[in-house]
Design a protein around this motif. Structure first.
Motif, PDB file in Angstrom:
ATOM      1  N   LYS A   1      35.819  53.268 -17.951  1.00  0.00           N
ATOM      2  CA  LYS A   1      34.923  52.342 -18.640  1.00  0.00           C
ATOM      3  C   LYS A   1      34.818  51.024 -17.885  1.00  0.00           C
ATOM      4  O   LYS A   1      35.682  50.162 -18.024  1.00  0.00           O
ATOM      5  CB  LYS A   1      35.438  52.105 -20.063  1.00  0.00           C
ATOM      6  CG  LYS A   1      35.512  53.402 -20.873  1.00  0.00           C
ATOM      7  CD  LYS A   1      36.290  53.215 -22.165  1.00  0.00           C
ATOM      8  CE  LYS A   1      36.426  54.546 -22.899  1.00  0.00           C
ATOM      9  NZ  LYS A   1      37.546  54.552 -23.833  1.00  0.00           N
ATOM     10  N   SER A   2      33.807  50.917 -17.058  1.00  0.00           N
ATOM     11  CA  SER A   2      33.540  49.680 -16.305  1.00  0.00           C
ATOM     12  C   SER A   2      34.782  49.130 -15.619  1.00  0.00           C
ATOM     13  O   SER A   2      35.141  47.964 -15.824  1.00  0.00           O
ATOM     14  CB  SER A   2      32.970  48.598 -17.239  1.00  0.00           C
ATOM     15  OG  SER A   2      31.650  48.928 -17.538  1.00  0.00           O
TER      16      SER A   2
ATOM     17  N   ASN B   1      31.757  53.443 -13.993  1.00  0.00           N
ATOM     18  CA  ASN B   1      31.771  54.300 -15.182  1.00  0.00           C
ATOM     19  C   ASN B   1      31.725  55.764 -14.775  1.00  0.00           C
ATOM     20  O   ASN B   1      30.894  56.154 -13.954  1.00  0.00           O
ATOM     21  CB  ASN B   1      30.563  53.989 -16.075  1.00  0.00           C
ATOM     22  CG  ASN B   1      30.765  52.690 -16.834  1.00  0.00           C
ATOM     23  OD1 ASN B   1      31.531  52.630 -17.802  1.00  0.00           O
ATOM     24  ND2 ASN B   1      30.119  51.633 -16.368  1.00  0.00           N
TER      25      ASN B   1
ATOM     26  N   TYR C   1      31.927  59.775 -16.508  1.00  0.00           N
ATOM     27  CA  TYR C   1      31.893  60.608 -17.725  1.00  0.00           C
ATOM     28  C   TYR C   1      32.195  62.051 -17.366  1.00  0.00           C
ATOM     29  O   TYR C   1      31.822  62.524 -16.301  1.00  0.00           O
ATOM     30  CB  TYR C   1      30.480  60.585 -18.352  1.00  0.00           C
ATOM     31  CG  TYR C   1      30.091  59.290 -19.009  1.00  0.00           C
ATOM     32  CD1 TYR C   1      29.669  58.215 -18.247  1.00  0.00           C
ATOM     33  CD2 TYR C   1      30.117  59.160 -20.395  1.00  0.00           C
ATOM     34  CE1 TYR C   1      29.295  57.018 -18.837  1.00  0.00           C
ATOM     35  CE2 TYR C   1      29.744  57.966 -21.011  1.00  0.00           C
ATOM     36  CZ  TYR C   1      29.328  56.895 -20.223  1.00  0.00           C
ATOM     37  OH  TYR C   1      28.964  55.723 -20.821  1.00  0.00           O
ATOM     38  N   TYR C   2      32.875  62.759 -18.300  1.00  0.00           N
ATOM     39  CA  TYR C   2      32.915  64.218 -18.259  1.00  0.00           C
ATOM     40  C   TYR C   2      32.125  64.656 -19.483  1.00  0.00           C
ATOM     41  O   TYR C   2      32.654  64.597 -20.600  1.00  0.00           O
ATOM     42  CB  TYR C   2      34.348  64.737 -18.357  1.00  0.00           C
ATOM     43  CG  TYR C   2      35.256  64.313 -17.203  1.00  0.00           C
ATOM     44  CD1 TYR C   2      35.209  64.974 -15.983  1.00  0.00           C
ATOM     45  CD2 TYR C   2      36.162  63.273 -17.360  1.00  0.00           C
ATOM     46  CE1 TYR C   2      36.043  64.602 -14.935  1.00  0.00           C
ATOM     47  CE2 TYR C   2      37.005  62.895 -16.324  1.00  0.00           C
ATOM     48  CZ  TYR C   2      36.937  63.568 -15.115  1.00  0.00           C
ATOM     49  OH  TYR C   2      37.770  63.200 -14.092  1.00  0.00           O
TER      50      TYR C   2
ATOM     51  N   GLY D   1      40.954  54.646 -20.060  1.00  0.00           N
ATOM     52  CA  GLY D   1      39.774  54.407 -19.232  1.00  0.00           C
ATOM     53  C   GLY D   1      39.461  52.954 -18.939  1.00  0.00           C
ATOM     54  O   GLY D   1      38.453  52.652 -18.298  1.00  0.00           O
ATOM     55  N   GLN D   2      40.316  52.025 -19.411  1.00  0.00           N
ATOM     56  CA  GLN D   2      40.047  50.606 -19.164  1.00  0.00           C
ATOM     57  C   GLN D   2      41.209  49.931 -18.455  1.00  0.00           C
ATOM     58  O   GLN D   2      42.374  50.213 -18.782  1.00  0.00           O
ATOM     59  CB  GLN D   2      39.814  49.877 -20.486  1.00  0.00           C
ATOM     60  CG  GLN D   2      38.417  50.086 -21.020  1.00  0.00           C
ATOM     61  CD  GLN D   2      38.249  49.471 -22.399  1.00  0.00           C
ATOM     62  OE1 GLN D   2      38.978  49.838 -23.337  1.00  0.00           O
ATOM     63  NE2 GLN D   2      37.312  48.561 -22.525  1.00  0.00           N
TER      64      GLN D   2
ATOM     65  N   HIS E   1      33.884  59.536 -22.058  1.00  0.00           N
ATOM     66  CA  HIS E   1      33.741  58.366 -21.195  1.00  0.00           C
ATOM     67  C   HIS E   1      35.123  58.085 -20.581  1.00  0.00           C
ATOM     68  O   HIS E   1      35.949  57.399 -21.187  1.00  0.00           O
ATOM     69  CB  HIS E   1      33.253  57.187 -22.041  1.00  0.00           C
ATOM     70  CG  HIS E   1      32.748  56.041 -21.238  1.00  0.00           C
ATOM     71  ND1 HIS E   1      32.211  54.922 -21.811  1.00  0.00           N
ATOM     72  CD2 HIS E   1      32.680  55.820 -19.900  1.00  0.00           C
ATOM     73  CE1 HIS E   1      31.838  54.065 -20.879  1.00  0.00           C
ATOM     74  NE2 HIS E   1      32.122  54.584 -19.697  1.00  0.00           N
TER      75      HIS E   1
ATOM     76  N   ALA F   1      30.448  64.283 -22.630  1.00  0.00           N
ATOM     77  CA  ALA F   1      30.403  63.163 -23.580  1.00  0.00           C
ATOM     78  C   ALA F   1      31.618  62.248 -23.456  1.00  0.00           C
ATOM     79  O   ALA F   1      31.648  61.160 -24.027  1.00  0.00           O
ATOM     80  CB  ALA F   1      30.299  63.710 -25.001  1.00  0.00           C
TER      81      ALA F   1
ATOM     82  N   SER G   1      41.132  60.390 -12.361  1.00  0.00           N
ATOM     83  CA  SER G   1      39.667  60.241 -12.296  1.00  0.00           C
ATOM     84  C   SER G   1      39.280  59.108 -11.352  1.00  0.00           C
ATOM     85  O   SER G   1      38.284  59.216 -10.625  1.00  0.00           O
ATOM     86  CB  SER G   1      39.101  59.958 -13.691  1.00  0.00           C
ATOM     87  OG  SER G   1      39.415  61.023 -14.556  1.00  0.00           O
TER      88      SER G   1
ATOM     89  N   CYS H   1      30.024  59.245 -10.023  1.00  0.00           N
ATOM     90  CA  CYS H   1      30.056  57.971 -10.741  1.00  0.00           C
ATOM     91  C   CYS H   1      28.714  57.819 -11.433  1.00  0.00           C
ATOM     92  O   CYS H   1      27.669  57.940 -10.795  1.00  0.00           O
ATOM     93  CB  CYS H   1      30.238  56.809  -9.769  1.00  0.00           C
ATOM     94  SG  CYS H   1      31.608  57.034  -8.643  1.00  0.00           S
ATOM     95  N   LYS H   2      28.754  57.537 -12.715  1.00  0.00           N
ATOM     96  CA  LYS H   2      27.494  57.393 -13.478  1.00  0.00           C
ATOM     97  C   LYS H   2      26.840  56.033 -13.184  1.00  0.00           C
ATOM     98  O   LYS H   2      25.637  55.944 -12.991  1.00  0.00           O
ATOM     99  CB  LYS H   2      27.813  57.523 -14.968  1.00  0.00           C
ATOM    100  CG  LYS H   2      26.653  57.301 -15.883  1.00  0.00           C
ATOM    101  CD  LYS H   2      26.278  58.580 -16.552  1.00  0.00           C
ATOM    102  CE  LYS H   2      25.100  58.360 -17.486  1.00  0.00           C
ATOM    103  NZ  LYS H   2      24.815  59.535 -18.269  1.00  0.00           N
TER     104      LYS H   2
END
Ligand code: ATP
Length: 232
Positions: free
Chosen positions: A18-19, A8, A10-11, A209-210, A15, A13, A42, A53-54
């Protein structure tokens, strides 16, 4: 060789990843395709330690490299050719290549310059020229050549076809194939899905993002959704 698990990013807020899960085996060309803003750049930046990486993990050759510092990843064997080439315009072609070898202490550096020049004879002719005066295709060759000077085991390529004429794109892609044949594993990010799928072994499709699809490049090429969205 590379294993991305439940990553995951983020920049603020936003996302952006996504996983996501991606696996690259030694010797492969894997392509990550998707449209503008899907999260391709990214993904490469997260692998190279350029953005944090969060959560999730990235493993390279069995070692956890999540959030490692970029220069350490170059030493570990990960080369990154960024979007927009990012060569040093005011330095010569040769000086750009020398900078690519900054991690090297061995004596084979000289013969590696020759190897880069064999792959890209155009760069040899222009080795004393300022990089900023090269054509777009030549700058892309230089960006790839510079990354090769660190002798990467895994080469990350961010949209090498961007802004280039079809004939130049074909040359660059055939060189990417050669680089792979001589032993470098490749992760290729592209909007030009057709070209990318034509040289890749396997592919991942990313949307907002997925990862929405993955498989053998030939199968992805035949997939109806992929055809509609990315192959025209
Ligand atoms: P492109 O092909 O246009 O470069 P991409 O698939 O590489 O697209 P990314 O650049 O990874 O996409 O962007 C993914 C998402 O993250 C987008 O929504 C983008 O706007 C956002 N994003 C990227 N960089 C930043 C940043 N520095 N700050 C805020 N949002 C960002």
């Amino acid at each position: 060789m590379l294993k991305i698990k439940n990553l995951n990013v983020y920049y603020g807020a936003i996302h952006a990843l996504k996983s996501i899960n991606i696996e690259i085996r030694e010797g492969e060309i894997v392509t990550l395709i998707g449209s503008n803003g899907a999260g391709k750049t990214s993904t490469l930046k997260a692998i190279s330690g350029i953005i944090p990486c969060k959560s999730g993990t990235i493993e390279f050759e069995g070692k956890d490299i999540t959030n490692a510092q970029p220069h350490k990843l170059v030493y570990a064997g990960i080369g990154h050719v960024p979007e927009g080439r990012r060569i040093f315009s005011e330095l010569t072609v040769m000086e750009n290549l020398e900078l690519g070898a900054y991690t090297r202490k061995d004596k084979d550096v000289k013969s590696d310059f020759e190897k880069v020049f064999e792959k890209f004879p155009r760069l040899k002719e222009r080795r004393k020229q300022d990089a900023g005066t090269l054509s777009g295709g030549e700058q892309q060759m230089l960006a790839i050549g510079r990354a090769l000077m660190s002798r990467p085991k895994l080469l990350l390529l961010d949209e090498p076809s961007m802004g280039l004429a079809p004939i130049v794109v074909r040359q660059i892609f055939s060189t990417i194939k050669e680089i792979n044949k001589s032993g470098t594993t490749i992760l290729l990010v592209e909007q030009n899905a057709n070209m990318a799928l034509s040289i890749a072994d396997r592919a991942y499709v990313i949307e907002t993002g997925q990862i929405v699809n993955s498989g053998a490049a030939e199968d992805i090429k035949q997939n109806e959704d992929v055809k509609k969205a990315y192959l025209g």
